[in-house]
Scaffold this active site. Sequence first.
Site, short mmCIF file in Angstrom:
data_model
loop_
_atom_site.label_atom_id
_atom_site.label_comp_id
_atom_site.label_asym_id
_atom_site.label_seq_id
_atom_site.Cartn_x
_atom_site.Cartn_y
_atom_site.Cartn_z
N CYS A 95 0.80 -1.23 0.00
CA CYS A 95 0.00 0.00 0.00
C CYS A 95 0.84 1.29 0.00
O CYS A 95 1.36 1.68 -1.03
CB CYS A 95 -0.96 -0.04 1.18
SG CYS A 95 -2.39 1.01 0.94
N HIS A 196 -3.66 -5.55 2.42
CA HIS A 196 -3.32 -5.79 3.82
C HIS A 196 -3.96 -7.13 4.21
O HIS A 196 -4.56 -7.81 3.37
CB HIS A 196 -3.92 -4.69 4.70
CG HIS A 196 -3.47 -3.31 4.36
ND1 HIS A 196 -2.21 -2.85 4.65
CD2 HIS A 196 -4.12 -2.29 3.74
CE1 HIS A 196 -2.10 -1.59 4.24
NE2 HIS A 196 -3.23 -1.24 3.68
N1 GLN Z 1 -2.03 6.85 2.68
C1 GLN Z 1 -2.17 6.02 1.49
C2 GLN Z 1 -3.61 6.06 0.93
O1 GLN Z 1 -4.50 6.48 1.65
C3 GLN Z 1 -1.78 4.60 1.81
C4 GLN Z 1 -2.73 3.93 2.81
C5 GLN Z 1 -2.24 2.59 3.30
O2 GLN Z 1 -1.04 2.32 3.37
N2 GLN Z 1 -3.19 1.69 3.69
O3 GLN Z 1 -3.84 5.65 -0.18
#
Ligand code: GLN
Length: 247
Positions: A95, A196
């Site tokens: 992510c 995740h």
């Molecule tokens: N901050 C980034 C987004 O909102 C990554 C989020 C994350 O790592 N789950 O896309």
Amino acid sequence: MKEIKILYLYPDILELYGDFGNIQVLRYRLEKRGIKATIVPYSIGDATPNFNDYDIVFAGGGADQEQSILAKDLLQYRENIKEAIDNGVFFLLICGAYQLFGKYYKGVEENIIPGLEIFNYYTEAINDRKKRCIGNIVINVNLDGNETKVIGFENHGGQTFDIKTPFGDVLLGNGNKFGDNKEGFFQKNVIATYLHGPLLSKNPELADYIIKYCLDRKYNENTVLEPLNDEFENKCREQLLNEFLNN
Ligand code: GLN
């Protein structure tokens, strides 16, 4: 004793949604097979790592603010990271980390966080905090010719564009952006994904794919991994896939 060395990037900053669990799964599946798992954390202020010294580099997810905190620190390693990727070191990026290996990440407040520009994709969040890709996700992935369903959970505002080699085909969920039918980025030794879960806890086959790749590369052999008892993991997968894909 064989050993796999893992560089764990920013464990104190990119620690959103339990992505640390991926390190635990790798350690478990290595040690169960009598292979030493050496996990080395790196964060801001630590001694400069040489990315080539590792078999796996792992980095998890993070909120926009955390990404902007570490971006400057990460950018200083661009050449060494690029060299390590070219040398075949395996990178597993989840992510927020996925986003930072592209050209840039434009956050929800339209702030531009420069990426490593290792890959040509770029990510832009919709400037509405309520508009996020959130939920269970299942993708179909081809791992060395073997099709497998990879299960995860996505929570990202970022919408990623210009992916030429996706990780998988979306069966449930959004993927790289709302309504996309592709998810993540994949090349031989790089898996960058929005999943995740932790990712590897729900997908033992994927964990073993990474382990086999690293052992083959390091010990120059065609490793046949000793099978582990994944009865519990597979029962969970069966139940999840039935719930997610058949209802
Ligand atoms: N901050 C980034 C987004 O909102 C990554 C989020 C994350 O790592 N789950 O896309």
